[in-house]
Design a protein around this motif. Structure first.
Motif, mmCIF file in Angstrom:
data_model
loop_
_atom_site.group_PDB
_atom_site.id
_atom_site.type_symbol
_atom_site.label_atom_id
_atom_site.label_comp_id
_atom_site.label_asym_id
_atom_site.label_seq_id
_atom_site.Cartn_x
_atom_site.Cartn_y
_atom_site.Cartn_z
ATOM 1 N N LYS A 168 35.240 48.983 29.738
ATOM 2 C CA LYS A 168 36.026 49.966 29.000
ATOM 3 C C LYS A 168 37.457 49.977 29.523
ATOM 4 N N GLU A 169 38.347 50.519 28.720
ATOM 5 C CA GLU A 169 39.749 50.582 29.117
ATOM 6 C C GLU A 169 39.912 51.508 30.334
ATOM 7 N N TYR A 171 41.500 54.352 32.759
ATOM 8 C CA TYR A 171 42.155 55.635 32.514
ATOM 9 C C TYR A 171 43.294 55.814 33.513
ATOM 10 N N GLN A 212 45.095 54.126 38.261
ATOM 11 C CA GLN A 212 44.172 53.962 37.151
ATOM 12 C C GLN A 212 42.739 53.860 37.655
ATOM 13 N N ASP A 214 39.055 52.460 36.710
ATOM 14 C CA ASP A 214 38.422 51.521 35.788
ATOM 15 C C ASP A 214 36.990 51.939 35.474
ATOM 16 N N SER A 215 36.318 51.138 34.635
ATOM 17 C CA SER A 215 34.969 51.488 34.194
ATOM 18 C C SER A 215 33.949 51.389 35.311
#
Length: 286
Positions: A168-169, A171, A212, A214-215
């Motif tokens: 997934k992208e 965040y 960020q 990540d997934s």
């Protein structure tokens, strides 16, 4: 009023008008404009320039000309949705340049496309041999779409029979030293998690330019001071190391015990662990 003021006011008006007409066309990159749209853009600019410089004295006629030039492609875009012939005439057709590794020289000549230009387009896609290309087509917008031969395509997890999880992208949870609570909640994390992760890296939140999640639940950060090296997240490498240690322990237990049943159990589970490591290695390394 001096003439130069008239020119400035006219120019400002036509800038606003051209912007509105361009928005009317819709969002397109320059490379995606058809030849017709490109010519229309030049024509509209010429009409505006003539009036701004006083060459065309009729203001109403200039406005009418701009609306006409802007309205024609709008009407054609509607017609192209209903007619393939209109669409082909205004937007053009795709042209095959390479088929089964063979360059279609006649098609290159029709599009006035040189061999050097074709090779340059392929290099931008990291392709250096035309023999590796199964199919290449020049799209109406000017971009080159390429399908590599199966033997030249990168190996995927599907080819290896490995089921890879969906990625997934990431965040963005920290920006300019501030925690973004909405993104943090979307990532399923909280401020305590951010503080714990930053503590592992040995930095404070005020020094973070961008962070960020990540997934995989890892936090990667970019700090203001580019000279400071931030260690990469270690959760996955640590998990891989733990799995390897478990396999080694099972093999050691198998060698140390004299109980045949226990030895077989340890050896069996050591092989299971080895198989799991091989299947997950590409996901856990780095």
């Amino acid at each position: 009023m001096p003439d130069w003021i008239h020119v400035i006011l006219r120019a400002l008006f036509f800038v606003a008008l051209f912007f509105g007409v361009t928005k009317w066309f819709g969002k397109k990159q320059m490379s995606e404009l058809s030849y017709f749209e490109f010519v229309v853009g030049i024509a509209i600019g010429s009409v505006g320039a003539f009036y701004v410089l006083g060459i065309e004295n009729s203001f109403a006629h200039s406005i009418l000309a701009v609306l006409v030039f802007g309205g024609v492609p709008f009407l054609l875009s509607i017609l192209s949705l209903k007619s393939r012939k209109v669409r082909d005439a205004t937007e053009g057709k795709a042209t095959v340049f390479i088929k089964d590794g063979k360059i279609m020289e006649d098609n290159l000549k029709k599009k006035q496309f040189t061999t050097d230009a074709l090779l340059r387009q392929l290099r931008t896609k990291n392709i250096f041999r035309t023999a590796d290309v199964e199919f290449a087509v020049l799209e109406p917008g000017g971009s080159l779409s390429v399908l590599l031969k199966k033997k030249a395509q990168p190996i995927t997890s599907t080819d290896l029979g490995v089921k890879a999880p969906n990625v997934k992208e990431p965040y963005t949870v920290i920006m300019d030293g501030e925690v973004l609570d909405d993104s943090l909640a979307s990532a399923g994390k909280n401020r305590q998690w951010v503080e714990d992760e930053l503590s592992k890296l040995g930095i404070s939140i005020e020094n973070v330019f961008l962070g960020q999640a990540d997934s995989n639940g890892q936090l990667t950060v970019d700090i203001y001071d580019d000279k400071i090296q931030i260690p990469s997240p270690q959760q996955k490498p640590l998990l891989l190391a733990s799995m390897k240690k478990s396999q080694a322990d099972l093999e050691l237990f198998a060698l140390a015990t004299e109980d045949q049943a226990a030895k077989e159990m340890y050896e069996k589970n050591a092989k299971v662990m080895e198989s799991s490591i091989e299947r997950l290695k590409h996901l856990l390394q780095g």
